[in-house]
Design a protein around this motif. Structure first.
Motif, PDB file in Angstrom:
ATOM      1  N   TRP A 154       0.875  -1.366   0.060  1.00  0.00           N
ATOM      2  CA  TRP A 154       0.028   0.048  -0.060  1.00  0.00           C
ATOM      3  C   TRP A 154       0.888   1.238  -0.044  1.00  0.00           C
ATOM      4  O   TRP A 154       1.911   1.264   0.688  1.00  0.00           O
ATOM      5  N   HIS A 155       0.443   2.198  -0.739  1.00  0.00           N
ATOM      6  CA  HIS A 155       1.338   3.233  -1.052  1.00  0.00           C
ATOM      7  C   HIS A 155       0.584   4.489  -1.763  1.00  0.00           C
ATOM      8  O   HIS A 155      -0.479   4.263  -2.190  1.00  0.00           O
ATOM      9  N   ASP A 156       1.127   5.714  -1.609  1.00  0.00           N
ATOM     10  CA  ASP A 156       0.402   6.765  -2.385  1.00  0.00           C
ATOM     11  C   ASP A 156      -0.979   7.055  -1.806  1.00  0.00           C
ATOM     12  O   ASP A 156      -1.786   7.334  -2.599  1.00  0.00           O
ATOM     13  N   ALA A 157      -1.050   7.338  -0.641  1.00  0.00           N
ATOM     14  CA  ALA A 157      -2.211   7.772  -0.086  1.00  0.00           C
ATOM     15  C   ALA A 157      -2.772   9.190  -0.365  1.00  0.00           C
ATOM     16  O   ALA A 157      -1.831  10.129  -0.077  1.00  0.00           O
ATOM     17  N   ARG A 158      -3.845   9.507  -0.788  1.00  0.00           N
ATOM     18  CA  ARG A 158      -4.100  10.856  -1.147  1.00  0.00           C
ATOM     19  C   ARG A 158      -5.564  11.242  -0.981  1.00  0.00           C
ATOM     20  O   ARG A 158      -6.659  10.414  -1.230  1.00  0.00           O
ATOM     21  N   VAL A 159      -5.950  12.508  -0.673  1.00  0.00           N
ATOM     22  CA  VAL A 159      -7.348  13.147  -0.460  1.00  0.00           C
ATOM     23  C   VAL A 159      -7.278  13.980  -1.852  1.00  0.00           C
ATOM     24  O   VAL A 159      -6.241  14.815  -1.794  1.00  0.00           O
ATOM     25  N   GLU A 160      -8.071  13.701  -2.750  1.00  0.00           N
ATOM     26  CA  GLU A 160      -8.046  14.527  -3.934  1.00  0.00           C
ATOM     27  C   GLU A 160      -9.189  14.960  -4.458  1.00  0.00           C
ATOM     28  O   GLU A 160     -10.463  14.360  -4.020  1.00  0.00           O
ATOM     29  N   PRO A 161      -9.409  15.725  -5.597  1.00  0.00           N
ATOM     30  CA  PRO A 161     -10.552  16.336  -5.897  1.00  0.00           C
ATOM     31  C   PRO A 161     -11.684  15.061  -6.518  1.00  0.00           C
ATOM     32  O   PRO A 161     -11.070  14.274  -6.988  1.00  0.00           O
ATOM     33  N   TYR A 162     -12.862  15.037  -6.074  1.00  0.00           N
ATOM     34  CA  TYR A 162     -13.801  14.139  -6.769  1.00  0.00           C
ATOM     35  C   TYR A 162     -13.843  14.205  -8.138  1.00  0.00           C
ATOM     36  O   TYR A 162     -14.026  15.491  -8.727  1.00  0.00           O
ATOM     37  N   GLY A 163     -13.632  13.176  -8.922  1.00  0.00           N
ATOM     38  CA  GLY A 163     -13.828  13.417 -10.517  1.00  0.00           C
ATOM     39  C   GLY A 163     -13.813  11.952 -11.087  1.00  0.00           C
ATOM     40  O   GLY A 163     -13.518  10.903 -10.530  1.00  0.00           O
ATOM     41  N   PRO A 164     -13.890  11.938 -12.342  1.00  0.00           N
ATOM     42  CA  PRO A 164     -13.773  10.648 -13.263  1.00  0.00           C
ATOM     43  C   PRO A 164     -12.355   9.892 -13.001  1.00  0.00           C
ATOM     44  O   PRO A 164     -11.351  10.701 -12.957  1.00  0.00           O
TER      45      PRO A 164
END
Length: 362
Positions: free
Chosen positions: A47-57
């Motif tokens: 598991w890696h690259d955990a992120r909260v990002e803009p909702y989108g396609p």
């Protein structure tokens, strides 16, 4: 396991006015918050690259394994706004454990329980304004996992993405807590021995859609499936089923092809707390039929995260109707529903420590 979460805020979040309009009448699963969580996994890197990002396609390759072999799982849970403005969720450890069991069955990696909960917490913190206030509205949370390896060979994927999205939710059944009729499927099965019935995967729900259409065409809200032999109750298209006997005993079907419902388990525990006897065992259709006829079964209800608890007035099929379509909601079902929702919204004591706080009071 801990990971650092990168945060990229949406450059086009919903305006206060637009969000307020959604929260005034959220429906179910129609609107989504401004952000989502993504965590990647590879067979070599974990598991890696955990992120909260803009909702989108999602940008997904047409050869991604999930599109061809259905290697995916999901969960359903809610966040609740209390009177003091704090936000809580209900038994997330049970959702995390069930996702691990589903992952094992679908040959997907098991996300650690603490990482699962942290992903939920991070999304709710950044999109807290989307959690409704008042009534029994909530923020529905959908953690899910997809196999996104670009490969057409038939084997378990070696790259996977875990995600969490959120949707403000009103009542699942728009008529409120009203008894519903359900349709008995004799032609179709939801799952079988050794299959994926106990896993929360999309294929089980896809298999229920045609029978559900048939149910709706016959004036019913949901469909009930039987086992392979056509004798025992299994579950509804998206909910567990419970029968209530005249002596106060609650009976629920038990088999290896039934999803282990968090809401069902919680309701049954609350019933035991109140002095009810609980039986988890095979339940035949004949037992329901004969119990209604002789008065030994007085209530039935369906339960799940989305709908919480919905009384069942009648079970219909082309051959028979068990129960009365005009029957009112039963007292046991209504009392249990109130017990659970009061606990979830902080209106009652939480004797089992099921609630987990996500954000503080305002």
């Amino acid at each position: 396991m801990t990971l650092e979460f990168a945060l990229t805020r949406s450059e086009r979040p919903a305006s206060d006015e637009a969000r307020a309009a959604v929260l005034a009448a959220p429906g179910f699963g129609k609107h989504f918050t401004d952000h989502m969580v993504s965590i990647d996994w590879t067979v070599d890197g974990g598991w890696h690259d955990a992120r909260v990002e803009p909702y989108g396609p999602l940008a997904i390759d047409p050869a991604s394994a999930v599109l061809h072999y259905g290697q995916e799982i999901f969960e359903g849970m809610k966040a609740y706004r209390r009177a003091d403005g704090s936000v809580w969720t209900f038994r997330p450890d049970q959702n995390a454990k069930r996702m691990q069991r589903s992952a094992a069955r679908l040959a997907l990696p098991q996300i650690p329980e603490e990482l699962f909960l942290e992903a939920v917490r991070r999304l709710v913190e950044v999109d807290e304004a989307w959690v409704p206030e008042g009534g029994e509205d909530s923020l529905y949370l959908r953690p899910f996992m997809i196999a996104n390896e670009v490969f057409l060979g038939v084997r378990a994927a070696q790259t996977v993405r875990f995600m969490v999205i959120a949707s403000p939710a009103g009542p699942y059944f728009t008529g409120g807590v009203q008894p519903v009729s359900i349709w008995l499927s004799r032609e179709y099965n939801r799952a079988g021995r050794g299959g994926t019935g106990a896993a929360k995967c999309g294929g089980n729900y896809a298999a229920s859609l045609l029978p559900t259409q048939i149910a709706v065409a016959n004036g019913c809200a949901q469909v009930l499936f039987l086992n392979e032999g056509g004798t025992d109750l299994e579950e509804l298209g998206g909910m567990n089923v419970v029968l209530v006997k005249a002596d106060g005993t609650l009976v629920t079907p038990d088999s290896e092809s039934i999803l282990d419902g968090v809401t069902r388990n919680s309701l049954l525990q609350l019933a035991e707390d109140d002095g009810h006897r609980v039986e988890r065992r095979p339940v035949t259709l004949a037992e329901w039929r004969e119990g209604v006829a002789d008065g030994s079964i007085t209530e039935a209800f369906a339960c799940g995260t989305a709908a919480v608890l919905t009384p069942i007035a009648a079970l219909k099929s082309t051959e028979e109707t068990i129960g009365d379509p005009d029957a009112p909601a039963g007292p046991v079902a209504l009392a249990l529903r109130k017990r659970l929702t009061d606990l979830q919204y902080g209106r009652a004591e939480d004797p089992h420590g099921w609630m987990v706080q996500l954000t503080g009071a305002r």
